[in-house]
Design a protein around this motif. Structure first.
Motif, mmCIF file in Angstrom:
data_model
loop_
_atom_site.group_PDB
_atom_site.id
_atom_site.type_symbol
_atom_site.label_atom_id
_atom_site.label_comp_id
_atom_site.label_asym_id
_atom_site.label_seq_id
_atom_site.Cartn_x
_atom_site.Cartn_y
_atom_site.Cartn_z
ATOM 1 N N SER A 30 0.801 -1.219 0.000
ATOM 2 C CA SER A 30 0.000 0.000 0.000
ATOM 3 C C SER A 30 0.840 1.278 0.000
ATOM 4 N N SER A 31 2.135 1.181 0.179
ATOM 5 C CA SER A 31 2.990 2.365 0.227
ATOM 6 C C SER A 31 3.521 2.791 -1.133
ATOM 7 N N TYR A 32 3.280 1.992 -2.168
ATOM 8 C CA TYR A 32 3.929 2.213 -3.458
ATOM 9 C C TYR A 32 2.923 2.325 -4.591
ATOM 10 N N ALA A 33 3.227 3.231 -5.518
ATOM 11 C CA ALA A 33 2.455 3.293 -6.743
ATOM 12 C C ALA A 33 2.710 2.029 -7.568
ATOM 13 N N ASN A 52 -1.602 5.695 -8.014
ATOM 14 C CA ASN A 52 -0.755 6.092 -6.901
ATOM 15 C C ASN A 52 -0.980 5.175 -5.694
ATOM 16 N N TRP A 53 -0.194 5.399 -4.654
ATOM 17 C CA TRP A 53 -0.194 4.460 -3.541
ATOM 18 C C TRP A 53 -1.523 4.419 -2.809
ATOM 19 N N ARG A 54 -2.243 5.518 -2.809
ATOM 20 C CA ARG A 54 -3.533 5.546 -2.135
ATOM 21 C C ARG A 54 -4.659 5.010 -3.013
ATOM 22 N N ASN A 74 -5.709 -2.549 -1.639
ATOM 23 C CA ASN A 74 -4.550 -2.649 -0.751
ATOM 24 C C ASN A 74 -4.726 -3.726 0.309
ATOM 25 N N ALA A 98 6.180 -2.191 -9.801
ATOM 26 C CA ALA A 98 6.061 -1.468 -8.539
ATOM 27 C C ALA A 98 7.083 -0.334 -8.480
ATOM 28 N N ASP A 99 6.614 0.822 -8.058
ATOM 29 C CA ASP A 99 7.461 2.009 -7.934
ATOM 30 C C ASP A 99 8.618 1.743 -6.973
ATOM 31 N N PRO A 102 8.526 5.001 -2.029
ATOM 32 C CA PRO A 102 7.216 4.978 -1.372
ATOM 33 C C PRO A 102 6.593 6.369 -1.270
#
Length: 127
Positions: A30-33, A52-54, A74, A98-99, A102
């Motif tokens: 959940s912390s990464y785009a 984005n991460w959210r 997430n 994955a980005d 974070p």
């Protein structure tokens, strides 16, 4: 080590739909785009969509805008790509990524901004 596993690819007729999934493990998803890219035979890998991460912000390539939708859950560590009104030119191997940073505020479209990649899933659209 982060692992990304795509699924949901296959053969579909033009105008049809597919839903790709990418299950992530190995770090706080959940912390990464997250992004989706694709690579057609003889072509370079290209950006398709990112979230984005959210999950509140998305970005799409012009070629798929209005037809594809990226989303994430997430709680399930999974990102999805819903593909509608598919065209033969959507035929490619699709990769999730994955980005590397974070909580990034911007959504990136460049391959080198993504640190981890799945093995890819084949999508074929027949005319």
């Amino acid at each position: 080590q982060v692992q990304l596993v795509e699924s949901g690819g296959g053969l579909v007729q033009a105008g049809g739909s597919l839903r790709l999934s990418c299950a992530a493990s190995g770090r706080t998803f959940s912390s990464y785009a997250m992004g989706w890219f694709r690579q057609a035979p003889g072509k370079e890998r290209e950006f398709v969509a990112a979230i984005n991460w959210r999950g509140g912000s998305t970005n799409y390539a012009d070629s798929v805008k209005g037809r594809f939708t990226i989303s994430r859950d997430n709680a399930k560590n999974t990102v999805y790509l819903q593909m509608n009104s598919m065209k033969p030119e959507d035929t490619a191997v699709y990769y999730c990524a994955a980005d590397r940073v974070p909580f990034r505020t911007s959504i990136l479209r460049r391959l080198n901004e993504y640190e981890y990649w799945g093995q890819g899933t084949q999508v074929t659209v027949s005319s």
